[in-house]
Design a protein around this motif. Structure first.
Motif: not given
Length: 85
Positions: A1-7, A17-22, A33-40
């Motif tokens: 079973m594939p991993m969903d975006a929420t997981e 915890p401060d990451a912004d994930v799209l 999936w494609a993920a764009r992760v912005t994190c300090a």
């Protein structure tokens, strides 16, 4: 079973915890999936190290339950409030 975006997003934000994930489903199949992760936490690190950090957050399911992840990582923009001289 594939991993969903929420997981995927949950695992990334649990590690950063401060990451912004799209998340974007690239093929419409819930498996690519494609993920764009912005994190300090990425500041001062090479792109390769940043990507390894994200893959480590996903864990052993990377390449198995999560078949494909196109990854972009960014450091948040900072606003310089110093007056120009």
């Amino acid at each position: 079973m594939p991993m969903d975006a929420t997981e995927i997003e949950r695992r990334i934000t649990a590690a950063f915890p401060d990451a912004d994930v799209l998340m974007v489903d690239m093929a419409g199949d819930g498996d690519h999936w494609a993920a764009r992760v912005t994190c300090a936490a990425f500041a001062g690190k090479s792109r390769i190290v940043q990507h390894k950090m994200v893959y480590a957050a996903i864990g052993a399911d990377m390449g198995h339950e999560l078949h494909a992840l196109a990854l972009q990582t960014f450091v948040p923009a900072t606003t310089d409030t110093t007056p120009a001289t």
